[in-house]
Design a protein around this motif. Structure first.
Motif, PDB file in Angstrom:
ATOM      1  N   PRO A 243       0.842  -1.206  -0.111  1.00 14.23           N
ATOM      2  CA  PRO A 243      -0.076  -0.096  -0.134  1.00 14.23           C
ATOM      3  C   PRO A 243       0.827   0.940  -0.038  1.00 14.23           C
ATOM      4  O   PRO A 243       0.388   2.310  -0.470  1.00 14.23           O
ATOM      5  CB  PRO A 243      -0.844  -0.159   1.410  1.00 14.23           C
ATOM      6  N   LEU A 244       1.844   1.298   0.612  1.00 10.18           N
ATOM      7  CA  LEU A 244       2.679   2.535   0.801  1.00 10.18           C
ATOM      8  C   LEU A 244       3.549   2.903  -0.523  1.00 10.18           C
ATOM      9  O   LEU A 244       3.902   4.144  -0.768  1.00 10.18           O
ATOM     10  CB  LEU A 244       3.662   2.370   2.046  1.00 10.18           C
ATOM     11  N   VAL A 245       4.044   1.886  -1.257  1.00 10.76           N
ATOM     12  CA  VAL A 245       4.557   2.178  -2.595  1.00 10.76           C
ATOM     13  C   VAL A 245       3.606   2.659  -3.402  1.00 10.76           C
ATOM     14  O   VAL A 245       3.860   3.526  -4.191  1.00 10.76           O
ATOM     15  CB  VAL A 245       5.324   0.620  -3.234  1.00 10.76           C
ATOM     16  N   ALA A 246       2.327   2.017  -3.565  1.00 10.09           N
ATOM     17  CA  ALA A 246       1.305   2.755  -4.228  1.00 10.09           C
ATOM     18  C   ALA A 246       0.965   4.123  -3.818  1.00 10.09           C
ATOM     19  O   ALA A 246       0.755   5.113  -4.590  1.00 10.09           O
ATOM     20  CB  ALA A 246       0.109   1.957  -4.166  1.00 10.09           C
ATOM     21  N   THR A 247       0.639   4.418  -2.624  1.00  7.67           N
ATOM     22  CA  THR A 247       0.550   5.797  -2.306  1.00  7.67           C
ATOM     23  C   THR A 247       1.525   6.610  -2.487  1.00  7.67           C
ATOM     24  O   THR A 247       1.351   7.904  -3.080  1.00  7.67           O
ATOM     25  CB  THR A 247       0.239   5.813  -0.801  1.00  7.67           C
ATOM     26  N   GLU A 248       3.008   6.294  -2.448  1.00  2.00           N
ATOM     27  CA  GLU A 248       4.027   7.327  -2.466  1.00  2.00           C
ATOM     28  C   GLU A 248       4.342   7.629  -3.998  1.00  2.00           C
ATOM     29  O   GLU A 248       4.436   8.681  -4.305  1.00  2.00           O
ATOM     30  CB  GLU A 248       5.190   6.654  -1.972  1.00  2.00           C
ATOM     31  N   VAL A 249       4.114   6.516  -4.739  1.00  4.41           N
ATOM     32  CA  VAL A 249       4.671   6.827  -6.065  1.00  4.41           C
ATOM     33  C   VAL A 249       3.381   7.406  -6.785  1.00  4.41           C
ATOM     34  O   VAL A 249       3.698   8.191  -7.768  1.00  4.41           O
ATOM     35  CB  VAL A 249       4.687   5.231  -6.764  1.00  4.41           C
ATOM     36  N   VAL A 250       2.224   7.090  -6.608  1.00  4.00           N
ATOM     37  CA  VAL A 250       1.156   7.833  -7.270  1.00  4.00           C
ATOM     38  C   VAL A 250       0.976   9.447  -6.661  1.00  4.00           C
ATOM     39  O   VAL A 250       0.992  10.219  -7.859  1.00  4.00           O
ATOM     40  CB  VAL A 250      -0.508   7.172  -7.041  1.00  4.00           C
ATOM     41  N   GLN A 251       1.253   9.477  -5.589  1.00  9.34           N
ATOM     42  CA  GLN A 251       1.440  11.080  -5.062  1.00  9.34           C
ATOM     43  C   GLN A 251       2.481  11.748  -5.732  1.00  9.34           C
ATOM     44  O   GLN A 251       2.272  12.889  -6.114  1.00  9.34           O
ATOM     45  CB  GLN A 251       1.265  10.878  -3.516  1.00  9.34           C
ATOM     46  N   GLU A 252       3.577  11.217  -5.955  1.00  9.80           N
ATOM     47  CA  GLU A 252       4.862  12.057  -6.275  1.00  9.80           C
ATOM     48  C   GLU A 252       5.056  11.990  -7.904  1.00  9.80           C
ATOM     49  O   GLU A 252       5.432  13.049  -8.210  1.00  9.80           O
ATOM     50  CB  GLU A 252       5.908  11.288  -5.591  1.00  9.80           C
ATOM     51  N   HIS A 253       4.460  11.010  -8.382  1.00 11.20           N
ATOM     52  CA  HIS A 253       5.042  10.769  -9.809  1.00 11.20           C
ATOM     53  C   HIS A 253       3.776  10.235 -10.642  1.00 11.20           C
ATOM     54  O   HIS A 253       3.795  10.399 -11.868  1.00 11.20           O
ATOM     55  CB  HIS A 253       5.887   9.484 -10.117  1.00 11.20           C
ATOM     56  N   GLY A 254       2.416  10.026 -10.047  1.00 10.48           N
ATOM     57  CA  GLY A 254       1.278  10.002 -11.006  1.00 10.48           C
ATOM     58  C   GLY A 254       0.916   8.266 -11.016  1.00 10.48           C
ATOM     59  O   GLY A 254       1.990   7.535 -11.086  1.00 10.48           O
ATOM     60  N   PRO A 255      -0.086   8.055 -11.619  1.00 10.62           N
ATOM     61  CA  PRO A 255      -0.397   6.649 -11.618  1.00 10.62           C
ATOM     62  C   PRO A 255       0.359   5.912 -12.883  1.00 10.62           C
ATOM     63  O   PRO A 255       0.341   4.928 -12.727  1.00 10.62           O
ATOM     64  CB  PRO A 255      -1.884   6.603 -12.076  1.00 10.62           C
ATOM     65  N   ARG A 256       0.667   6.758 -13.880  1.00 10.95           N
ATOM     66  CA  ARG A 256       1.431   5.978 -14.918  1.00 10.95           C
ATOM     67  C   ARG A 256       2.812   5.435 -14.337  1.00 10.95           C
ATOM     68  O   ARG A 256       3.234   4.497 -14.715  1.00 10.95           O
ATOM     69  CB  ARG A 256       1.790   7.071 -15.941  1.00 10.95           C
ATOM     70  N   ALA A 257       3.241   6.334 -13.640  1.00 13.60           N
ATOM     71  CA  ALA A 257       4.667   5.765 -12.960  1.00 13.60           C
ATOM     72  C   ALA A 257       4.562   4.864 -12.268  1.00 13.60           C
ATOM     73  O   ALA A 257       5.363   3.794 -12.066  1.00 13.60           O
ATOM     74  CB  ALA A 257       5.393   7.069 -12.257  1.00 13.60           C
TER      75      ALA A 257
END
Length: 455
Positions: A243-257
Motif C-alpha cells: 500500500p505505501l509504495v502505491a501511495t507514494e509513487v502515485v502521489q509523487e509521480h502519478g498513476p502511470r509511474a
C-alpha cells in the motif's frame, strides 16, 4: 544442461496441460481486482466495499486452506481441483450476470467472494503434489510455471482494463469465469501417474490426518523455521510495502509511474523464473535466501525518493530475487516432504505465509502516520536484509541439501524420528540421498531423520 534443454526435457503433454491450467487461472485471478474495483465503484460503492469484497475471499481461503490440505491427501487431487474450478466457474458466472443486469448488491458479491475463497482453499494444496508427479525435474517445472504465472500477472490487469473500457466490468467477470472453464478442461484431460499405492490405506479419520499433518510440519526445522521468519517479512516488509509504495509513487509521480514500477516488478519475477531454470544450487534455500537480499531494493528505492527509472530498476531487481526464492522454496518442499503428507504441509505453508500479511497492511497506515511513509519503506528495506540474514543463520535452512525427487516413505515411518547419519558426498542428487532423508536434522546440521523426500 541449459535452461531451455531442461525445459524441453520436462515438457510433456500432461505437463503442458497443467502448465496451461496454471497460466490461465493466474491470468483470471489478476483480472479480478480491476473488475471488482471498477464494477463496485461504478455502482455507487466506495473503496471500503471493494476491500470488503476482497477480504471475504481472502478470509475464507486463509481459514479453510489447512482443511483443504487434508482433503487433498485423502482424495483425488485432480478431481478436487476440477471441482473447485467448476464451482468458481459458476460463482463468477453469477457475478457476471449481476454486473451485466445492474443488480449489484454488496452482500451478494461478498458471498460470491467467500465461495471463491473456499474453492481456492480446496484447489491450492493439490498443486504441490501434482508438480512432482508430472515432472522428474521439479525445479525446472516450477521455474517454467513461475515464468508463466508472472507473465500472466503482467497481462491480466492490462487485459481487464481494456475489457472495462470497451465492454463493462461484467465482461471481466465473464472472462474470469472462462479461465476457470479452461483450467478445468485442461485438468480433465490430464493423466496423472498413480500415487503411492499405500496412500489410501494410511488415512485414518479427518481429525487424525489433520493432527498428523501438523506433526509432519513441526518435525522439520527448516520448514517451520522458514515460515516463522517469513511471517516477520509479511508484517514488516510485504504488508506495508504494497500500500505505501502505491501511495507514494502515485502521489509523487502519478498513476502511470506506478504502473511502470509495478510492471517492472512483474518483469523481474519473469527474469527470476528464467534464472531458476538455469541455476541448480546444491543448497537451494541458501541460494534463495541470498537472492532474497535483492528485495530490499524495492521499498528502499521508493523510500529514498529516487526517480522513476531507479525505482523501476529496484522493483525489477526485487522481483527477480523474490521469484528465484519462490522456485527454490517450492522445489524444496515438493522434493523433501513425503508425498503422502505433501498436500497438508503445503496447506500449512500457505496459511503460515499469508497469515501475517493483513497485519502488516493494517499497521502500514499508523506506522506511516507516526514515522512518515518514506521512513517506513526504508525500514522495510532494512528488515528485508535482516530476514534474509535470519534465514541464513538457521543451520537447518542453509544446510538443506537438494533432492531431485520426493521419497515415498509413509507417515508411520515419518513419525518415528529415527536418525540416520548424513551423507556428505556428491551434490545431494544420488538415489542414496533421496532415500536417506531431507537434511532437516535437529537444527545443528549433524543428523537427518528418516522421513526425507514446495503455490
Amino acid at each position: 544442461m541449459s535452461g531451455g534443454a531442461r525445459l524441453r526435457k520436462v515438457w510433456s503433454r500432461d505437463f503442458g496441460l497443467f502448465f496451461t491450467a496454471r497460466a490461465v487461472a493466474k491470468l483470471g485471478d489478476t483480472m479480478l481486482p480491476v473488475a471488482l474495483a471498477a464494477g463496485l465503484l461504478q455502482h455507487g460503492y466506495g473503496v471500503g466495499a471493494v476491500g470488503l469484497a476482497m477480504a471475504a475471499s481472502a478470509a475464507c481461503f486463509a481459514g479453510l486452506v489447512i482443511f483443504g490440505g487434508v482433503f487433498a491427501d485423502r482424495f483425488s487431487t485432480r478431481l478436487l481441483m476440477i471441482g473447485a474450478d467448476v464451482v468458481r466457474l459458476g460463482s463468477q458466472s453469477v457475478a457476471a450476470t449481476l454486473f451485466f443486469t445492474g443488480h449489484v448488491v454488496l452482500w451478494q458479491i461478498c458471498v460470491i467472494g467467500a465461495v471463491n475463497g473456499a474453492a481456492a482453499a480446496i484447489f491450492e494444496p493439490g498443486v504441490a503434489s501434482t508438480v512432482p508427479r508430472l515432472a522428474t525435474d521439479v525445479q525446472a517445472a516450477n521455474g517454467a510455471i513461475r515464468v508463466a504465472e508472472s507473465t500472466a500477472q503482467l497481462a491480466g490487469p492490462a487485459l481487464a482494463g481494456l475489457l472495462v473500457a470497451f465492454a463493462s466490468p461484467g465482461g471481466v467477470f465473464a472472462a474470469h469465469a472462462t479461465t476457470y472453464a479452461l483450467s478445468a478442461l485442461c485438468l480433465l484431460l490430464l493423466r496423472l501417474p498413480p500415487a503411492d499405492p499405500g496412500h489410501r490405506a494410511r488415512t485414518n479419520g479427518f481429525g487424525a490426518d489433520l493432527v498428523q499433518g501438523w506433526r509432519e510440519f513441526r518435525s522439520r526445522t527448516w520448514l517451520w523455521g522458514v515460515i516463522v521468519i517469513w511471517c516477520v517479512l509479511m508484517i514488516s516488509v510485504w504488508g506495508p510495502t504494497v500500500p505505501l509504495v502505491a501511495t507514494e509513487v502515485v502521489q509523487e509521480h502519478g498513476p502511470r509511474a506506478y504502473g511502470l514500477v509495478n510492471s517492472a516488478l512483474g518483469a523481474g519475477t519473469v527474469i527470476g523464473g528464467l534464472i531458476a531454470l538455469r541455476l541448480r544450487p546444491r543448497h537451494m534455500l541458501r541460494a534463495g535466501s541470498l537472492a532474497l537480499f535483492s528485495f530490499a531494493c524495492f521499498p528502499a528505492a521508493v523510500g529514498a525518493g529516487f526517480g522513476v527509472a531507479a525505482m523501476a530498476a529496484g522493483a525489477a531487481t526485487a522481483g527477480a530475487g523474490l521469484s528465484f526464492w519462490g522456485v527454490m522454496w517450492a522445489t524444496s518442499v515438493q522434493t523433501q516432504v513425503p508425498p503422502d503428507a505433501l498436500n497438508r504441509i503445503h496447506a500449512y505453508d500457505i496459511a503460515g505465509s499469508l497469515a501475517m500479511m493483513p497485519v502488516g497492511q493494517a499497521l502500514a497506515g499508523p506506522a506511516a502516520a507516526a514515522l512518515g511513509a518514506d521512513n517506513v519503506l526504508l525500514v522495510a528495506g532494512a528488515m528485508t536484509l535482516i530476514v534474509a540474514t535470519a534465514l541464513l543463520s538457521v543451520p537447518a535452512i542453509r544446510g538443506l541439501v537438494r533432492a531431485e525427487a520426493p521419497t515415498s516413505r509413509s507417515l508411520s515411518h515419518a513419525s518415528t524420528g529415527t536418525a540416520r547419519p548424513a551423507h556428505t558426498g556428491g551434490g545431494g542428487n544420488s538415489q542414496r540421498d533421496r532415500q536417506q532423508g531431507d537434511g532437516r536434522g535437529d537444527g545443528l546440521g549433524e543428523r537427518r531423520t528418516c522421513t526425507g523426500g514446495k503455490s
